[in-house]
Design a protein around this motif. Structure first.
Motif, PDB file in Angstrom:
ATOM      1  N   ASN A  81      86.074  76.114 122.913  1.00 43.48           N
ATOM      2  CA  ASN A  81      84.997  75.815 121.957  1.00 43.48           C
ATOM      3  C   ASN A  81      85.208  74.457 121.296  1.00 43.48           C
ATOM      4  O   ASN A  81      84.980  74.278 120.097  1.00 43.48           O
ATOM      5  CB  ASN A  81      84.868  76.916 120.915  1.00 43.48           C
ATOM      6  N   GLY A  82      85.674  73.491 122.102  1.00 40.45           N
ATOM      7  CA  GLY A  82      85.828  72.120 121.641  1.00 40.45           C
ATOM      8  C   GLY A  82      87.117  71.808 120.932  1.00 40.45           C
ATOM      9  O   GLY A  82      87.362  70.646 120.588  1.00 40.45           O
ATOM     10  N   ARG A  83      87.996  72.801 120.710  1.00 47.55           N
ATOM     11  CA  ARG A  83      89.257  72.556 120.011  1.00 47.55           C
ATOM     12  C   ARG A  83      90.418  72.601 120.999  1.00 47.55           C
ATOM     13  O   ARG A  83      90.561  73.578 121.744  1.00 47.55           O
ATOM     14  CB  ARG A  83      89.482  73.600 118.915  1.00 47.55           C
ATOM     15  N   PRO A  84      91.258  71.563 121.032  1.00 50.47           N
ATOM     16  CA  PRO A  84      92.433  71.590 121.912  1.00 50.47           C
ATOM     17  C   PRO A  84      93.374  72.737 121.546  1.00 50.47           C
ATOM     18  O   PRO A  84      93.761  72.890 120.377  1.00 50.47           O
ATOM     19  CB  PRO A  84      93.092  70.226 121.668  1.00 50.47           C
ATOM     20  N   ARG A  85      93.722  73.539 122.549  1.00 45.30           N
ATOM     21  CA  ARG A  85      94.581  74.705 122.311  1.00 45.30           C
ATOM     22  C   ARG A  85      95.450  74.970 123.537  1.00 45.30           C
ATOM     23  O   ARG A  85      95.144  74.521 124.641  1.00 45.30           O
ATOM     24  CB  ARG A  85      93.740  75.970 122.062  1.00 45.30           C
ATOM     25  N   LEU A  86      96.505  75.759 123.333  1.00 47.62           N
ATOM     26  CA  LEU A  86      97.232  76.366 124.441  1.00 47.62           C
ATOM     27  C   LEU A  86      96.516  77.664 124.787  1.00 47.62           C
ATOM     28  O   LEU A  86      96.334  78.538 123.929  1.00 47.62           O
ATOM     29  CB  LEU A  86      98.679  76.662 124.056  1.00 47.62           C
ATOM     30  N   LEU A  87      96.111  77.818 126.035  1.00 46.91           N
ATOM     31  CA  LEU A  87      95.382  79.021 126.426  1.00 46.91           C
ATOM     32  C   LEU A  87      96.225  80.276 126.242  1.00 46.91           C
ATOM     33  O   LEU A  87      95.699  81.341 125.932  1.00 46.91           O
ATOM     34  CB  LEU A  87      94.926  78.902 127.884  1.00 46.91           C
TER      35      LEU A  87
END
Length: 272
Positions: A81-87
């Motif tokens: 949703n547009g936010r950099p994250r670790l899956l």
């Protein structure tokens, strides 16, 4: 609804899975688009679990980079949703049951295929940061540091090189032309760590790490928005504890006349 339900015998039973809707980027660096998928989401699962379920049931050729699934290898970086994250560290419980999750590759780096990006930019920048310089009068095994100094640099050594801070940094995210001159927060943090290391002997060899960060690695491009700190999965205070102090030291060494004079005296004593 309760997270767990009781069956007719009175024993606990696992809550029924909910149907989750995902929009996943499919394509390469030239063409591509978002594809819709619907899969089960079980209690306690993370986004990477659902990506794997999509691979297993609907899109076996979906490309995603991952390794440990424990938040320690930094491989499964993407944007949710547009936010950099670790899956692997993004729990489905963070999102509303009816929320559509849009999973895309890191925007700052070229897409290889689907969720996999080419992060070689970061390894190029890593090689540009001068390595630790051992003290000349100490042999390996003779190094001694106070616990305070150990704790100070240990925060920065928690970095798992997921490159989420590099991805979210608008200096390179929104300005491709800056990539040649800007190392990015991960590697400016590395320069800061070495600059404050009490055993690093770079200064004795004429290497000024703070000045090098400013003049060679683009420290001045950083305008301390703290976006890198916000996305760090290890909760490293990159901006406050690394970048701002490094900026202060670079400014002192360049503009403070006493600091400049002291450095000139030290160089003369060494015969430079």
């Amino acid at each position: 609804m309760s997270e767990r339900a009781s069956d007719e015998t009175g024993t606990d039973a696992q809550a029924a899975p909910r149907r989750a809707r995902l929009r996943i980027w499919r394509g390469d660096g030239a063409t591509g688009g978002l594809a819709d998928f619907t899969v089960d989401a079980h209690e306690g699962e993370v986004v990477l679990d659902l990506i794997h379920r999509v691979q297993a049931t609907q899109a076996p050729d979906l490309a995603v980079r991952w390794n440990c699934k424990a938040g320690k290898c930094g491989s499964c970086s993407a944007e949710v949703n547009g936010r950099p994250r670790l899956l692997c560290m993004t729990r489905m419980s963070l999102f509303a049951p009816d929320e559509v999750l849009t999973v895309t590759p890191m925007r700052t780096f070229p897409v290889i295929r689907d969720l996999v990006t080419d992060v070689s930019f970061n390894y190029t920048k890593a090689r540009e940061i001068p390595a630790f310089v051992p003290p000349p009068d100490l042999a390996p095994g003779e190094y001694r540091m106070s616990q305070e100094d150990v704790a100070r640099s240990q925060e920065f050594r928690k970095c798992i090189e997921c490159f989420l801070c590099q991805d979210v940094c608008h200096v390179v995210r929104d300005h491709e032309e800056n990539k040649e001159a800007f190392a990015g927060p991960r590697f400016l943090m590395r320069a800061a760590e070495l600059d404050m290391h009490p055993l690093d002997a770079a200064g004795e060899r004429g290497l000024d790490r703070a000045r090098g960060a400013q003049e060679e690695h683009g420290l001045g491009f950083c305008n301390i928005t703290r976006c890198c700190t916000e996305v760090c999965p290890e909760s490293i205070r990159i901006t406050d504890n690394a970048l701002i102090p490094l900026k202060e030291r670079a400014a002192d060494r360049k503009y403070d006349p006493l600091v400049w004079l002291g450095s000139r005296i030290r160089r003369r004593r060494r015969g430079d």
